[in-house]
Structures are given as structure tokens and as C-alpha cells.
Write an enzyme that holds these catalytic residues in place. Structure first.
Site, PDB file in Angstrom:
ATOM      1  N   GLU A 163       4.949   3.192  -0.349  1.00  0.00           N
ATOM      2  CA  GLU A 163       4.504   1.960  -1.014  1.00  0.00           C
ATOM      3  C   GLU A 163       4.742   2.007  -2.517  1.00  0.00           C
ATOM      4  O   GLU A 163       5.205   1.037  -3.116  1.00  0.00           O
ATOM      5  CB  GLU A 163       3.002   1.724  -0.768  1.00  0.00           C
ATOM      6  CG  GLU A 163       2.599   1.648   0.678  1.00  0.00           C
ATOM      7  CD  GLU A 163       2.088   2.965   1.241  1.00  0.00           C
ATOM      8  OE1 GLU A 163       1.100   2.941   1.986  1.00  0.00           O
ATOM      9  OE2 GLU A 163       2.688   4.025   0.932  1.00  0.00           O
ATOM     10  N   CYS A 222      -3.289   4.451   1.444  1.00  0.00           N
ATOM     11  CA  CYS A 222      -4.301   5.377   0.940  1.00  0.00           C
ATOM     12  C   CYS A 222      -4.901   4.800  -0.347  1.00  0.00           C
ATOM     13  O   CYS A 222      -4.462   3.755  -0.832  1.00  0.00           O
ATOM     14  CB  CYS A 222      -3.644   6.732   0.669  1.00  0.00           C
ATOM     15  SG  CYS A 222      -2.553   6.721  -0.784  1.00  0.00           S
ATOM     16  N   CYS A 229      -2.220   4.186  -3.169  1.00  0.00           N
ATOM     17  CA  CYS A 229      -1.314   3.074  -2.872  1.00  0.00           C
ATOM     18  C   CYS A 229      -2.041   1.735  -2.903  1.00  0.00           C
ATOM     19  O   CYS A 229      -1.496   0.743  -3.397  1.00  0.00           O
ATOM     20  CB  CYS A 229      -0.631   3.292  -1.530  1.00  0.00           C
ATOM     21  SG  CYS A 229       0.496   4.713  -1.561  1.00  0.00           S
TER      22      CYS A 229
END
Length: 146
Positions: A49, A77, A80
Site C-alpha cells: 500500500e 496494518c 498503511c
């Protein structure tokens, strides 16, 4: 999402966790793509990402990606998700939940928290079975080699 799955598969073949990401503009044109490259680059921030967002910002010559959609095979996560919110992405579409570190809906819900300065539209579970299978098979192979 199919392109993100293909990218994830390619990342897995290089020893990276098989996560792929693509960013498209409001007309559906591919603007950027990314795969996990933590091992390759020896960079803890080299998630699919993050790399896709960096490329999209460079290609479009702007950091605000409000008219773009990010497709990624795994729920982002915390790092990101923070980048997604900072980039003001218009829509996030992800494949499967991440029960260990997902911060869109699973472990935490950062987009809807008070600390978020951007309201993110989210679609989850797109090609969920294929995304989960890709990750599970990769991790199973990794464990067999240990």
C-alpha cells in the site's frame, strides 16, 4: 482486485508476503501498483500500500488522492492505514481481514476513530476467498521449509 491478486502472487514467488495493491483514478485507469518489498528492500515501510501510494502521488503530482481507489488483498496494518488516511484516498477496497494487525475493521477501526482526520469509504471482503487462500498457502509453504 484481480490485478492485486496477480501482484501478490508475484511477490510471494520472490519470498515476500504475497500482498498486492493497485490504485486507480476516478475513470478506472491504473495509476500505481505495489507489492510487499520489505525483504527485498530491507525496509520496514515497504508494504504494498505504501509503495502504491508513493507512486500514485508522484505520477499525479499531488499527495491528495481523494478521487482514487486503493485495492489491496489484505486489510491494512496501522502504518498503511495511517498513510491511506493521510493520502485522503476516496475508497479502500480490500480482500481479506487481518485478524492480527488489521486496522480498518478487524483489530482496530482507525478510519472511524476520533483520531482520523478523513472519513474513508471502505469495501471489505472483495475476492475474500482467493485473497485468504493466497496468503494461507504461502505461509503453509514457508512453514514447511523451516
Amino acid at each position: 482486485m484481480e490485478k492485486a491478486l496477480t501482484l501478490g502472487q508475484a511477490a510471494g514467488k520472490t519470498g515476500e508476503v504475497p500482498v498486492g495493491a493497485v490504485i486507480v483514478d476516478s475513470r478506472g485507469n491504473l495509476v500505481a501498483q505495489g507489492v510487499n518489498r520489505k525483504e527485498t528492500d530491507q525496509d520496514p515501510t515497504a508494504h504494498a500500500e505504501i509503495l502504491a501510494i508513493r507512486t500514485a502521488s508522484q505520477v499525479l503530482h499531488r499527495w491528495n488522492l481523494k478521487d482514487c481507489t486503493l485495492y489491496v488483498t489484505l486489510e491494512p496494518c496501522p502504518m498503511c492505514t495511517g498513510a491511506i488516511l493521510q493520502a485522503r484516498l476516496g475508497l479502500l477496497v480490500y480482500g481479506c481481514d487481518d485478524p492480527k494487525s488489521g486496522t480498518i475493521r478487524t483489530v482496530l477501526n482507525l478510519p472511524d476513530s476520533y483520531c482520523s482526520n478523513h472519513r474513508l469509504n471502505v469495501m471489505a471482503g472483495i475476492h475474500q476467498v482467493e485473497c485468504r487462500k493466497q496468503l494461507q498457502e504461502w505461509f503453509a509453504q514457508k512453514r514447511q521449509k523451516l
